[in-house]
Design a protein around this motif. Sequence first.
Motif, PDB file in Angstrom:
ATOM      1  N   ALA A  46       0.916  -1.400  -0.049  1.00 31.30           N
ATOM      2  CA  ALA A  46       0.150   0.003   0.215  1.00 31.30           C
ATOM      3  C   ALA A  46       0.815   1.112  -0.291  1.00 31.30           C
ATOM      4  N   GLU A  47       2.542   1.635   0.813  1.00 35.78           N
ATOM      5  CA  GLU A  47       2.824   1.995   0.849  1.00 35.78           C
ATOM      6  C   GLU A  47       3.693   2.401  -0.326  1.00 35.78           C
ATOM      7  N   ILE A  48       3.908   1.788  -1.554  1.00 35.52           N
ATOM      8  CA  ILE A  48       4.754   1.755  -2.613  1.00 35.52           C
ATOM      9  C   ILE A  48       3.317   2.319  -3.638  1.00 35.52           C
ATOM     10  N   LEU A  49       2.093   2.316  -3.713  1.00 36.03           N
ATOM     11  CA  LEU A  49       1.121   2.368  -4.296  1.00 36.03           C
ATOM     12  C   LEU A  49       0.591   3.669  -3.826  1.00 36.03           C
ATOM     13  N   HIS A  55       3.455  11.126  -6.262  1.00 34.88           N
ATOM     14  CA  HIS A  55       4.594  10.707  -7.157  1.00 34.88           C
ATOM     15  C   HIS A  55       4.279  11.929  -8.068  1.00 34.88           C
ATOM     16  N   GLN A  56       3.196  11.435  -8.618  1.00 40.62           N
ATOM     17  CA  GLN A  56       2.728  11.627 -10.267  1.00 40.62           C
ATOM     18  C   GLN A  56       1.203  13.257 -10.141  1.00 40.62           C
ATOM     19  N   ILE A  57       0.534  13.132  -8.591  1.00 38.38           N
ATOM     20  CA  ILE A  57      -0.124  14.094  -8.368  1.00 38.38           C
ATOM     21  C   ILE A  57       0.924  16.073  -8.179  1.00 38.38           C
ATOM     22  N   ILE A  58       2.059  15.558  -8.269  1.00 32.94           N
ATOM     23  CA  ILE A  58       2.649  16.083  -8.125  1.00 32.94           C
ATOM     24  C   ILE A  58       3.627  16.497  -9.250  1.00 32.94           C
ATOM     25  N   LEU A  59       4.080  15.947  -9.597  1.00 33.80           N
ATOM     26  CA  LEU A  59       5.263  15.691 -10.529  1.00 33.80           C
ATOM     27  C   LEU A  59       4.822  15.794 -11.831  1.00 33.80           C
ATOM     28  N   GLU A  60       3.601  15.198 -12.415  1.00 30.55           N
ATOM     29  CA  GLU A  60       3.042  14.648 -13.807  1.00 30.55           C
ATOM     30  C   GLU A  60       1.312  15.069 -13.211  1.00 30.55           C
ATOM     31  N   PRO A  61       0.728  15.945 -13.109  1.00 27.92           N
ATOM     32  CA  PRO A  61      -0.474  16.243 -12.567  1.00 27.92           C
ATOM     33  C   PRO A  61      -1.379  15.852 -13.931  1.00 27.92           C
ATOM     34  N   ASN A  62      -0.649  16.459 -14.871  1.00 24.24           N
ATOM     35  CA  ASN A  62      -1.640  16.160 -16.196  1.00 24.24           C
ATOM     36  C   ASN A  62      -1.468  14.638 -16.875  1.00 24.24           C
ATOM     37  N   THR A 157       6.842  10.138   1.090  1.00 25.29           N
ATOM     38  CA  THR A 157       6.058  10.677   2.295  1.00 25.29           C
ATOM     39  C   THR A 157       6.044   9.060   3.646  1.00 25.29           C
ATOM     40  N   THR A 158       6.170   9.671   4.746  1.00 26.54           N
ATOM     41  CA  THR A 158       6.936   8.665   5.935  1.00 26.54           C
ATOM     42  C   THR A 158       5.503   8.606   7.102  1.00 26.54           C
ATOM     43  N   GLY A 159       5.622   7.917   7.613  1.00 26.29           N
ATOM     44  CA  GLY A 159       4.060   7.467   8.658  1.00 26.29           C
ATOM     45  C   GLY A 159       4.598   8.115   9.537  1.00 26.29           C
ATOM     46  N   ASN A 160       6.390   8.290   9.922  1.00 25.56           N
ATOM     47  CA  ASN A 160       6.198   9.464  11.256  1.00 25.56           C
ATOM     48  C   ASN A 160       7.847  10.107  11.331  1.00 25.56           C
ATOM     49  N   VAL A 192      10.272  15.523   2.307  1.00 27.26           N
ATOM     50  CA  VAL A 192       9.057  14.526   3.298  1.00 27.26           C
ATOM     51  C   VAL A 192       8.152  15.540   4.066  1.00 27.26           C
ATOM     52  N   ILE A 193       7.257  14.760   3.769  1.00 32.59           N
ATOM     53  CA  ILE A 193       5.581  14.993   4.502  1.00 32.59           C
ATOM     54  C   ILE A 193       4.799  13.131   5.117  1.00 32.59           C
ATOM     55  N   ASP A 194       4.793  13.878   7.115  1.00 29.48           N
ATOM     56  CA  ASP A 194       4.412  12.750   7.371  1.00 29.48           C
ATOM     57  C   ASP A 194       3.090  12.796   7.339  1.00 29.48           C
ATOM     58  N   LYS A 195       2.616  11.611   6.541  1.00 36.28           N
ATOM     59  CA  LYS A 195       1.124  11.276   6.082  1.00 36.28           C
ATOM     60  C   LYS A 195      -0.137  11.473   7.481  1.00 36.28           C
TER      61      LYS A 195
END
Length: 245
Positions: A46-49, A55-62, A157-160, A192-195
């Motif tokens: 799930a984390e990889i997905l 990544h896509q919604i930030i780097l390749e949103p179109n 992204t990270t959980g902590n 990095v963003i904490d989920k």
Amino acid sequence: MQVNIIEQLKDDTKYYGDLGKKYLSASDVSTLLYEPQKFKQEKKSAEILMGRFFHQIILEPNKPMDIPIIESSTRTTKKFKDYLIENELEMYDVMLEKERDLMLECRDKLMSVMFFSDLIHDSNNKFEVPAVTELFGNQWKSKCDILHDEFVIDLKTTGNGKNFRSSARSFCYNSQAYVYQKQFNKPMVFIVIDKTTLMPYFCPCSEEFIEYGEKNVIKATEIYNKYYSENKTEDISQHYQEILL
């Protein structure tokens, strides 16, 4: 010749396909160090997905999204399992709506901070830039998220977030930083963003971090040469690890 290879590796189907599999990559390091019998086996979670979606919604949103998304409380519901069967998919080929929504929250929070928004949207940036270079006798590939004028930038992204310094070492991000700095000749930074808390972090790399990454790459290279290279000397089934107690 290398220029032609770089052009081909811009295509994800070739980067992750048969052409790309001829090269080592930073993502191979932790596998070679800790689970060498799984070298080059596809990893799904799930984390990889979610990371791929982020990544896509930030780097390749179109770019059209090719990740199926389903409304389901968990991956154990009948609805979810039936969807997998009907579409001949595996569990971690499909994202839950709540996972998508979390990644959208992470993106919105990250981009609401001007420092990160300006860094990611710099007009001179190049995205998804491939590279190939020789390290310790083998060819290594990479594809950096963002090639900035000053940095090589990778999104995580990270959980902590408070423990990211520790998890970055556990996941061998130090090796990624070492490889990328050698290939792109720029300092490596992680955004990095904490989920859980939605706290964003700017994480440059210390010399110690890079040096440890180099040591990991050397160790991984030794294991690769021993069990997987054209001149391999041993069978992977005979691999074991020694721990001094």
